[in-house]
Design an enzyme around this catalytic site. Structure first.
Site, short mmCIF file in Angstrom:
data_model
loop_
_atom_site.label_atom_id
_atom_site.label_comp_id
_atom_site.label_asym_id
_atom_site.label_seq_id
_atom_site.Cartn_x
_atom_site.Cartn_y
_atom_site.Cartn_z
N CYS A 89 -4.31 -1.66 -1.96
CA CYS A 89 -4.39 -0.23 -2.24
C CYS A 89 -5.20 -0.08 -3.52
CB CYS A 89 -2.97 0.31 -2.43
SG CYS A 89 -2.90 2.01 -2.99
N HIS A 119 -7.33 3.16 3.16
CA HIS A 119 -7.15 3.99 4.36
C HIS A 119 -8.50 4.29 5.03
CE1 HIS A 119 -3.13 4.84 2.74
NE2 HIS A 119 -2.84 5.46 3.88
N GLU A 126 -2.73 9.01 7.78
CA GLU A 126 -1.27 8.84 7.88
C GLU A 126 -0.70 9.60 9.07
OE1 GLU A 126 0.99 6.94 6.32
OE2 GLU A 126 -0.48 5.98 5.00
N ASP A 157 0.86 -1.18 0.00
CA ASP A 157 0.00 0.00 0.00
C ASP A 157 0.90 1.23 0.00
OD1 ASP A 157 -2.47 1.51 0.27
OD2 ASP A 157 -1.83 1.96 2.31
N SER A 158 0.28 2.39 -0.30
CA SER A 158 1.08 3.62 -0.26
C SER A 158 1.48 3.97 1.17
CB SER A 158 0.26 4.76 -0.85
OG SER A 158 -0.86 4.99 -0.03
N CYS A 214 -10.83 3.16 -0.83
CA CYS A 214 -9.43 3.44 -0.51
C CYS A 214 -9.20 2.72 0.80
CB CYS A 214 -9.20 4.94 -0.35
SG CYS A 214 -7.61 5.34 0.37
N1 DGL Z 1 -4.66 3.10 0.45
C1 DGL Z 1 -4.53 3.70 -0.84
C2 DGL Z 1 -5.80 3.37 -1.65
O1 DGL Z 1 -6.41 2.37 -1.37
C3 DGL Z 1 -4.15 5.07 -0.58
C4 DGL Z 1 -4.10 6.06 -1.55
C5 DGL Z 1 -3.14 7.19 -1.44
O2 DGL Z 1 -1.97 7.02 -1.05
O3 DGL Z 1 -3.55 8.29 -1.85
O4 DGL Z 1 -6.21 4.00 -2.55
#
Ligand code: DGL
Length: 472
Positions: free
Chosen positions: A73, A185, A152, A10-11, A183
């Site tokens: 992600c 998050h 975050e 994931d990011s 998303c």
């Molecule tokens: N968790 C990522 C997603 O599902 C995060 C996106 C991001 O870093 O903007 O889209």
């Protein structure tokens, strides 16, 4: 059975919402997780950037010997899932398909909301997935770019978070009966989103839905892990360990011995080697030999504004120097100049340095070959009188540094007919010593292993490291 770990990416911390479900539903599975926290959020980046960053994470996970990759992600899934899936030979899955399927099973009114990052919204991945299966559904998409930074920075329980969530989803309130948290998050903000949308709206956690798909694929490929005494999960972040640890610790409550490490995953840009030629045949040979050496090969085609360098020298070395040294002075790059040609004994070494311009100012290969056959017509049935060699001189040049010169020959004779489609220049007429095939009939690898340029490149490869060191 297979006890290798499952890789999740994931990011940042968002994919932990998927990890939580994996730990709950698949207790025999070991996990390696990578969050590219340093470069998050991904949602405002271009598809190309997201794809490149996703590859960095995928390669990192592959280095951990994972048996499956889960793109935990949505943004990475939307940008890169298909490409990664097609390239790897282990199962790769994303979170969008499971999220869309779950929403379709849940909705009564077929009015479905999707909140996501801007990049996921722009990809239209959810809309396409839903409409493909139920064309009378109505999908309301909304980007919520403020959510990921809140998560975050571990501000999920703040007053600010409450205000931002309420304001962001306002336009969807009363319009949908099902809302996809598109998303990974966002499940960390779930109580606030539920409160803002109203208790009757069903929230779909796309990540959690994915665990069912993971399980199906583990079964299908017989990759399930054994029941073990203990699992050794590993979590990696590309930024500081402590903030990541805090969020992971809260979210994965019950996970004993949580191990979070820092990881560097960015692929360093490759060193550039500029080959002073526009001849694509030569460029391919350089790429074959130097690609594995860690160099990105560029040619004059990548620098369209550079002037043509006149080959005014009377030796191979003089011409190779002219090209390498002048282009290096103009670009500041490491430049390899090459001058090659064919030297026919019966012609006193001609065409030699003039091989390329043998039949005129800018002749075709066929015109040059025809002229050579004509000049040797008197020796048609006497291969011993048609001996020749290909020659290459390579010059490596860097600004303010003595150039490096290497050279090599390839012995053979000139055939009476052109044979073969591979190679370029005089290859169809040149039969190497101890060969019954012409250079143009050899496979690329066969030719590179013995040719004048192949040998000269090998010599260059050997001499280059020391030369580059002394240059610094
Ligand atoms: N968790 C990522 C997603 O599902 C995060 C996106 C991001 O870093 O903007 O889209």
């Amino acid at each position: 059975m297979n006890n290798r770990p499952i890789g999740l990416l994931d990011s940042g911390v968002g994919g932990l919402t998927v990890v939580r479900e994996v730990l709950r539903q698949l207790p025999n599975e070991e996990i390696v997780y990578i969050g590219d926290t340093r470069r998050a959020p991904y949602g405002s980046r271009t598809k190309e950037q997201i794809t490149a960053f996703t590859w960095d994470m995928v390669n990192f996970l592959l280095s951990k010997n994972v048996k499956m990759i889960v793109m935990a992600c949505n943004t990475a899934t939307a940008a890169a899932l298909e490409e990664v899936k097609q390239t790897l030979d282990i199962p790769v899955l994303g979170v969008i398909l499971p999220g869309a399927s779950a929403a379709l099973q849940t909705t009564q009114t077929k009015k479905i909301g999707v909140i996501s990052t801007q990049a996921t919204l722009d990809s239209k991945a959810y809309v396409k997935n839903i409409m493909q299966r139920t064309s009378d559904a109505e999908v309301f998409s909304l980007a919520c770019p403020k959510f990921v930074p809140i998560v975050e920075s571990n501000e999920m329980n703040s007053e600010i978070a409450k205000k931002v969530v309420h304001e962001s989803v306002q336009s969807l309130v009363g319009k949908v009966d099902t809302l996809i948290l598109g998303c990974t998050h966002y499940p960390l903000l779930r109580p606030l989103i539920q409160e803002a949308m109203g208790s009757e709206v069903k929230l779909i956690d796309s990540g959690a839905e994915t665990v069912r798909d993971i399980s199906v694929l583990l079964n299908y490929f017989a990759l399930n892990g054994d029941k073990r005494q203990e699992n050794h999960h590993e979590f990696y972040t590309t930024a500081s360990v402590t903030p990541f640890y805090e969020i992971a610790h809260n979210w994965l409550d019950g996970l004993e011995d949580l191990k979070v490490f820092h990881a560097e995953i960015e692929t360093k840009p490759k060193k550039v080697m500029l080959v002073a030629t526009r001849n694509q045949g030569k460029v391919r040979e350089f790429e074959k030999l130097f690609g594995s050496f860690g160099y990105q090969i560029k040619s004059l085609k990548d620098f369209p504004n550079l002037p043509d360098i006149d080959e005014t020298g009377t030796t191979f070395e003089a011409n190779a120097r002219l090209k390498a040294e002048q282009i290096s002075a103009l670009t500041g790059e490491l430049v390899i100049g090459d001058d090659s040609g064919i030297c026919v004994d019966a012609l006193g070494g001609r065409p030699g340095v003039y091989s390329h311009r043998y039949a005129g100012e800018d002749p075709t290969d066929a015109q040059n070959n025809a002229k050579l056959l004509q000049e040797l017509a008197a020796t048609e049935n006497q291969p011993e009188k048609r001996t020749a060699h290909f020659h290459t001189t390579l010059v490596a040049a860097c600004p303010q540094h003595e150039s490096l010169v290497v050279e090599a020959d390839w012995q053979g004779h000139i055939a009476t007919q052109a044979q073969g489609e591979n190679g370029f220049g005089y290859d169809p007429l040149f039969v190497p010593e101890n060969s019954s095939k012409s250079a143009a009939e050899l496979l690329e690898e066969e030719k590179n292993a013995q040719s004048h340029r192949g040998q000269a490149l090998q010599k260059l490869m050997l001499a280059l490291p020391e030369w580059l060191e002394n240059k610094a």
